[in-house]
Design a protein around this motif. Structure first.
Motif, PDB file in Angstrom:
ATOM      1  N   GLN A 196       0.819  -1.208   0.000  1.00  0.00           N
ATOM      2  CA  GLN A 196       0.000   0.000   0.000  1.00  0.00           C
ATOM      3  C   GLN A 196       0.858   1.267   0.000  1.00  0.00           C
ATOM      4  OE1 GLN A 196      -2.297  -1.185   3.477  1.00  0.00           O
ATOM      5  NE2 GLN A 196      -4.189  -1.038   2.271  1.00  0.00           N
ATOM      6  N   LYS A 197       1.960   1.225   0.732  1.00  0.00           N
ATOM      7  CA  LYS A 197       2.868   2.371   0.753  1.00  0.00           C
ATOM      8  C   LYS A 197       3.444   2.612  -0.638  1.00  0.00           C
ATOM      9  CE  LYS A 197       4.216   1.662   5.564  1.00  0.00           C
ATOM     10  NZ  LYS A 197       5.309   1.273   6.465  1.00  0.00           N
ATOM     11  N   PHE A 248       3.517   5.648  -5.858  1.00  0.00           N
ATOM     12  CA  PHE A 248       3.354   5.635  -7.316  1.00  0.00           C
ATOM     13  C   PHE A 248       2.167   6.497  -7.741  1.00  0.00           C
ATOM     14  CE2 PHE A 248       5.483   1.245  -7.129  1.00  0.00           C
ATOM     15  CZ  PHE A 248       6.747   1.812  -7.191  1.00  0.00           C
ATOM     16  N   ARG A 249       1.085   6.482  -6.951  1.00  0.00           N
ATOM     17  CA  ARG A 249      -0.084   7.320  -7.264  1.00  0.00           C
ATOM     18  C   ARG A 249       0.283   8.806  -7.199  1.00  0.00           C
ATOM     19  NH1 ARG A 249      -4.594   5.275  -3.238  1.00  0.00           N
ATOM     20  NH2 ARG A 249      -5.719   7.098  -4.026  1.00  0.00           N
ATOM     21  N   VAL A 250       1.060   9.174  -6.190  1.00  0.00           N
ATOM     22  CA  VAL A 250       1.467  10.570  -6.044  1.00  0.00           C
ATOM     23  C   VAL A 250       2.369  10.975  -7.207  1.00  0.00           C
ATOM     24  CG1 VAL A 250       2.837  12.176  -4.648  1.00  0.00           C
ATOM     25  CG2 VAL A 250       1.231  10.633  -3.532  1.00  0.00           C
ATOM     26  N   GLU A 251       3.348  10.117  -7.520  1.00  0.00           N
ATOM     27  CA  GLU A 251       4.308  10.460  -8.570  1.00  0.00           C
ATOM     28  C   GLU A 251       3.688  10.441  -9.963  1.00  0.00           C
ATOM     29  OE1 GLU A 251       7.749   8.018  -7.840  1.00  0.00           O
ATOM     30  OE2 GLU A 251       8.414   9.370  -6.250  1.00  0.00           O
ATOM     31  N   LYS A 252       2.642   9.659 -10.142  1.00  0.00           N
ATOM     32  CA  LYS A 252       1.960   9.626 -11.434  1.00  0.00           C
ATOM     33  C   LYS A 252       1.318  10.983 -11.717  1.00  0.00           C
ATOM     34  CE  LYS A 252      -1.270   6.782 -14.039  1.00  0.00           C
ATOM     35  NZ  LYS A 252      -2.266   5.714 -13.962  1.00  0.00           N
ATOM     36  N   ILE A 269      -2.411  14.873  -3.763  1.00  0.00           N
ATOM     37  CA  ILE A 269      -1.899  14.145  -2.596  1.00  0.00           C
ATOM     38  C   ILE A 269      -2.889  14.194  -1.430  1.00  0.00           C
ATOM     39  CG2 ILE A 269      -0.584  16.065  -1.645  1.00  0.00           C
ATOM     40  CD1 ILE A 269       1.597  13.949  -0.928  1.00  0.00           C
ATOM     41  N   THR A 270      -3.636  15.268  -1.323  1.00  0.00           N
ATOM     42  CA  THR A 270      -4.638  15.372  -0.251  1.00  0.00           C
ATOM     43  C   THR A 270      -5.754  14.348  -0.436  1.00  0.00           C
ATOM     44  OG1 THR A 270      -4.158  17.734  -0.135  1.00  0.00           O
ATOM     45  CG2 THR A 270      -6.143  16.980   0.974  1.00  0.00           C
ATOM     46  N   SER A 271      -6.190  14.154  -1.673  1.00  0.00           N
ATOM     47  CA  SER A 271      -7.237  13.159  -1.913  1.00  0.00           C
ATOM     48  C   SER A 271      -6.712  11.744  -1.699  1.00  0.00           C
ATOM     49  CB  SER A 271      -7.816  13.312  -3.320  1.00  0.00           C
ATOM     50  OG  SER A 271      -6.827  13.075  -4.297  1.00  0.00           O
ATOM     51  N   ILE A 272      -5.443  11.522  -2.011  1.00  0.00           N
ATOM     52  CA  ILE A 272      -4.839  10.207  -1.743  1.00  0.00           C
ATOM     53  C   ILE A 272      -4.795   9.974  -0.235  1.00  0.00           C
ATOM     54  CG2 ILE A 272      -2.733   8.837  -1.939  1.00  0.00           C
ATOM     55  CD1 ILE A 272      -2.199  10.300  -4.618  1.00  0.00           C
ATOM     56  N   ALA A 273      -4.413  10.995   0.518  1.00  0.00           N
ATOM     57  CA  ALA A 273      -4.378  10.884   1.981  1.00  0.00           C
ATOM     58  C   ALA A 273      -5.765  10.581   2.536  1.00  0.00           C
ATOM     59  CB  ALA A 273      -3.821  12.166   2.597  1.00  0.00           C
ATOM     60  N   ARG A 274      -6.781  11.257   2.013  1.00  0.00           N
ATOM     61  CA  ARG A 274      -8.154  11.002   2.470  1.00  0.00           C
ATOM     62  C   ARG A 274      -8.576   9.569   2.163  1.00  0.00           C
ATOM     63  NH1 ARG A 274     -10.302  15.658  -0.333  1.00  0.00           N
ATOM     64  NH2 ARG A 274      -9.408  17.396   0.777  1.00  0.00           N
ATOM     65  N   ILE A 322       7.578   9.029   0.843  1.00  0.00           N
ATOM     66  CA  ILE A 322       8.227   9.422  -0.420  1.00  0.00           C
ATOM     67  C   ILE A 322       9.700   9.742  -0.175  1.00  0.00           C
ATOM     68  CG2 ILE A 322       8.298  11.204  -2.220  1.00  0.00           C
ATOM     69  CD1 ILE A 322       5.199  11.337  -1.958  1.00  0.00           C
ATOM     70  N   GLY A 323       9.982  10.485   0.884  1.00  0.00           N
ATOM     71  CA  GLY A 323      11.373  10.821   1.220  1.00  0.00           C
ATOM     72  C   GLY A 323      12.210   9.592   1.498  1.00  0.00           C
ATOM     73  N   LYS A 324      11.671   8.679   2.300  1.00  0.00           N
ATOM     74  CA  LYS A 324      12.410   7.448   2.612  1.00  0.00           C
ATOM     75  C   LYS A 324      12.631   6.611   1.361  1.00  0.00           C
ATOM     76  CE  LYS A 324      11.862   4.937   6.219  1.00  0.00           C
ATOM     77  NZ  LYS A 324      11.562   4.201   7.428  1.00  0.00           N
ATOM     78  N   TYR A 325      11.609   6.527   0.529  1.00  0.00           N
ATOM     79  CA  TYR A 325      11.692   5.733  -0.693  1.00  0.00           C
ATOM     80  C   TYR A 325      12.806   6.256  -1.598  1.00  0.00           C
ATOM     81  CZ  TYR A 325      10.306   3.723  -5.198  1.00  0.00           C
ATOM     82  OH  TYR A 325      10.303   3.069  -6.399  1.00  0.00           O
ATOM     83  N   HIS A 326      12.875   7.560  -1.765  1.00  0.00           N
ATOM     84  CA  HIS A 326      13.870   8.140  -2.666  1.00  0.00           C
ATOM     85  C   HIS A 326      15.280   8.125  -2.072  1.00  0.00           C
ATOM     86  CE1 HIS A 326      11.255   9.283  -5.906  1.00  0.00           C
ATOM     87  NE2 HIS A 326      10.409   9.845  -5.050  1.00  0.00           N
ATOM     88  N   LEU A 327      15.407   8.259  -0.768  1.00  0.00           N
ATOM     89  CA  LEU A 327      16.731   8.302  -0.151  1.00  0.00           C
ATOM     90  C   LEU A 327      17.290   6.920   0.184  1.00  0.00           C
ATOM     91  CD1 LEU A 327      18.850  10.374   0.719  1.00  0.00           C
ATOM     92  CD2 LEU A 327      17.825  10.354   2.984  1.00  0.00           C
TER      93      LEU A 327
END
Length: 157
Positions: free
Chosen positions: A8-9, A14-18, A23-28, A42-47
């Motif tokens: 899910q993470k 991927f949904r955000v980056e697409k 991002i607010t609607s994804i969070a909801r 996202i930060g952890k994924y990229h770093l």
């Protein structure tokens, strides 16, 4: 709040980056009240890569905790930025350390031993005063080390 799986993470990132969804609607859709956690993932994924999103458990020593808090203060980073940089499980970890340090003392940052305390055997060969002096010396050494760490933390601000 329900637990979010590794898959899910990744899907959320991927949904955000697409870019098709806000991002607010994804969070909801995940029943989040804000986007903080998604930005953290996202930060952890990229770093640190996708493996950093898997659940892990790490015990941090007092030195590690103070180092991380000092690094955060010296570099004027937010708790999210610091948690991403050090690959901590959540930004809440840093918040807990900060609260412990502000409200109580450095004692609360020390690792707590798990399990039951083992009773020491009574050695009748040694005198009781000698045991007390050794224990007292160790207690003083521990207190001295604790005070050094507190001073190091306070004077680096």
């Amino acid at each position: 709040m329900t637990r979010i799986t590794f898959e899910q993470k990744l899907d959320t990132i991927f949904r955000v980056e697409k870019g098709d969804e806000d991002i607010t609607s994804i969070a909801r859709s995940l029943n989040f009240t804000n986007t903080e956690l998604i930005h953290f993932w996202i930060g952890k994924y990229h770093l640190h890569g996708p493996e950093s999103l898997k659940k892990s458990y790490t015990r941090y020593s007092i030195e590690d905790k103070l180092y991380i808090l000092n690094y955060m203060n010296e570099n004027r980073l937010s708790d999210i930025e610091t948690a991403v940089h050090f690959n901590l499980p959540t930004p809440g970890t840093i918040r807990k350390w900060q609260i412990s340090l502000k409200n109580v003392s450095v004692d609360t940052l020390f690792l707590k031993e798990k399990g039951h305390k083992k009773l020491k055997k009574d050695n009748s060969k040694k005198g009781k005063n000698q045991n007390f002096e050794e224990g007292s010396l160790e207690a003083l050494r521990a207190e001295n080390e604790q005070l050094r760490m507190e001073n190091a933390f306070v004077f680096r601000k």
